[in-house]
Scaffold this active site. Structure first.
Site, PDB file in Angstrom:
ATOM      1  N   GLY A   8       0.630  -1.159  -0.138  1.00 31.05           N
ATOM      2  CA  GLY A   8       0.073   0.020   0.109  1.00 31.05           C
ATOM      3  C   GLY A   8       0.767   1.226   0.097  1.00 31.05           C
ATOM      4  N   GLY A  11      -0.337   4.688  -0.748  1.00 32.38           N
ATOM      5  CA  GLY A  11      -1.491   5.344   0.015  1.00 32.38           C
ATOM      6  C   GLY A  11      -1.161   6.573   0.788  1.00 32.38           C
ATOM      7  N   GLN A  12      -2.124   7.057   1.566  1.00 31.61           N
ATOM      8  CA  GLN A  12      -1.859   8.162   2.373  1.00 31.61           C
ATOM      9  C   GLN A  12      -0.862   7.899   3.601  1.00 31.61           C
ATOM     10  OE1 GLN A  12      -5.064   9.192   5.124  1.00 31.61           O
ATOM     11  NE2 GLN A  12      -4.512  11.274   5.325  1.00 31.61           N
ATOM     12  N   ASP A  34       2.935  -1.793  -4.587  1.00 33.95           N
ATOM     13  CA  ASP A  34       1.646  -1.365  -4.952  1.00 33.95           C
ATOM     14  C   ASP A  34       1.059  -1.651  -6.023  1.00 33.95           C
ATOM     15  OD1 ASP A  34       0.020   1.635  -3.117  1.00 33.95           O
ATOM     16  OD2 ASP A  34      -1.169   0.143  -4.424  1.00 33.95           O
ATOM     17  N   TYR A 143     -15.308  -2.669   6.485  1.00 35.56           N
ATOM     18  CA  TYR A 143     -14.063  -2.220   6.788  1.00 35.56           C
ATOM     19  C   TYR A 143     -13.746  -2.484   8.095  1.00 35.56           C
ATOM     20  CZ  TYR A 143     -10.301   1.077   7.814  1.00 35.56           C
ATOM     21  OH  TYR A 143      -9.275   1.726   8.251  1.00 35.56           O
ATOM     22  N   LYS A 147     -11.035  -5.064  10.104  1.00 36.62           N
ATOM     23  CA  LYS A 147     -10.140  -4.475  10.892  1.00 36.62           C
ATOM     24  C   LYS A 147     -10.241  -5.340  12.416  1.00 36.62           C
ATOM     25  CE  LYS A 147      -7.806  -1.661   8.606  1.00 36.62           C
ATOM     26  NZ  LYS A 147      -6.681  -2.011   7.946  1.00 36.62           N
TER      27      LYS A 147
HETATM   28  C1  VAH Z   1     -11.758   5.752   7.299  1.00 42.41           C
HETATM   29  N1  VAH Z   1      -9.490   7.140   7.282  1.00 42.41           N
HETATM   30  O1  VAH Z   1     -12.138   6.766   7.434  1.00 42.41           O
HETATM   31  C2  VAH Z   1      -9.933   5.883   7.619  1.00 42.41           C
HETATM   32  C3  VAH Z   1      -9.935   5.571   9.180  1.00 42.41           C
HETATM   33  C4  VAH Z   1     -10.610   6.046  11.250  1.00 42.41           C
HETATM   34  C5  VAH Z   1     -10.856   6.113   9.989  1.00 42.41           C
HETATM   35  O2  VAH Z   1      -9.849   4.137   9.315  1.00 42.41           O
HETATM   36  O3  VAH Z   1     -11.940   4.724   7.016  1.00 42.41           O
END
Ligand code: VAH
Length: 323
Positions: A8, A11-12, A34, A143, A147
């Site tokens: 990645g 990425g940011q 990437d 997401y 996680k």
């Molecule tokens: C998002 N920047 O907004 C990520 C992050 C806490 C948020 O995991 O999905």
């Protein structure tokens, strides 16, 4: 000396972590990976090695790790919260398939691993203020599910196979070098960027949506400090809570007006408001402070000043301000 691999890498976080690691260890010691080559101006010294690969392809990862004699993997490749809700299947495949590939390779090759968790592991039944390290975790997004699942997978690989994997529950991250993509907290970077361009902004979260945030220099510092800490002293292998400051969109707009007097922000919440409402407004990061000395350097005022200074420089350099 074995090398560092950052997945990645465009990425940011990845683009700044590659630059920080190359600064610390030398460009040739850090391999970026990437799906596509790094864009010319993402702040990443281009002289370092870079590989195009998909983290779902275990053989490709294994080949890179062997070819470069990698000893540590910063595995950042992931789809974020808002994008994830549009592509749940791909989010599971990339976020979980990629992580399991990295953990299995780490188990086989004795690699050290950093993997980012997020405040997205928390949900509507989690205490919102000063959210504890150990608490109810009921994520509402795919997401957040990846996680939390990833946290449990990391803890399992550490306990069952002795893999040295470490993790942080990042809050919303703010940076100017590489635009974020697909996150719910990205409004903050958009608002700052718009203000630096002398424009007003319409926020996709409600004015009162308070979220924990962190400036990227602190996030990079926390990541490197955690990876440099003595393993024996770490009591958390799922993902340390780390906090710096919290704000609402309205408070950020007010902080910006201290530098851009005429700046105006309007509010038009969209589906991302629901995601934000399930997340905490602040976290208890006592375990991180105790175990490895976590302490942020930036607060809201310092972040706003530094961000606008760099964004305005960028505008002047690109000639889009004062033109
Ligand atoms: C998002 N920047 O907004 C990520 C992050 C806490 C948020 O995991 O999905």
């Amino acid at each position: 000396m074995s090398r560092f691999l950052v997945t990645g890498a465009n990425g940011q976080i990845g683009s700044e972590l590659v630059a920080a690691l190359r600064e610390r260890h030398g460009a040739r010691q850090v391999v970026g990976l990437d799906l596509k080559p790094p864009p010319a101006s993402n702040g990443q010294p281009r002289e370092g090695p870079f590989e195009e690969a998909d983290v779902r392809d275990r053989a490709a990862l294994a080949e890179v790790i062997s070819a470069y004699d990698v000893g540590t993997v910063y595995h950042l490749a992931s789809l974020l919260s808002a994008t994830g809700e549009q592509q749940p299947d791909r989010t599971w495949e990339v976020n979980m398939g990629g992580l399991k590939n990295v953990l299995d390779l780490a188990r086989g090759e004795g690699l050290r691993v950093f993997w980012p968790s997020s405040i997205a592991v928390f949900g509507p039944s989690t205490p919102k203020e000063n959210t504890p390290q150990q608490t109810v975790l009921d994520p509402t997004t795919i997401y957040g599910v990846t996680k939390r699942s990833g946290e449990l997978l990391c803890r399992y690989y550490h306990r069952r196979f002795g893999v040295d994997v470490r993790s942080l529950r990042y809050p919303g991250l703010i940076s100017y070098k590489t635009a974020p993509g697909g996150g719910t907290t990205d409004y903050a970077v958009e608002m700052l960027r718009r203000a630096a361009e002398g424009e007003d902004y319409t926020c996709f979260l409600d004015r009162g949506a308070r979220l924990p945030m962190m400036y990227m220099p602190d996030a990079i510092g926390a990541t490197l400090d955690l990876m440099g800490a003595e393993g024996e002293g770490l009591t958390v292998r799922e993902g340390y809570n780390v906090g710096a400051f919290s704000f609402t969109p309205e408070e950020l707009a007010e902080s910006i007006r201290g530098h851009v007097p005429g700046f105006r922000c309007s509010y038009a919440p969209d589906e991302r408001q629901q995601i934000a409402e399930a997340w905490p407004s602040s976290v208890d990061d006592g375990a991180a402070r105790r175990d490895w000395g976590w302490a942020p350097a930036y607060d809201l005022a310092a972040m706003t000043e530094d961000m606008l200074e760099h964004l305005r420089e960028e505008e002047w350099e690109s000639g889009s301000v004062g033109a």
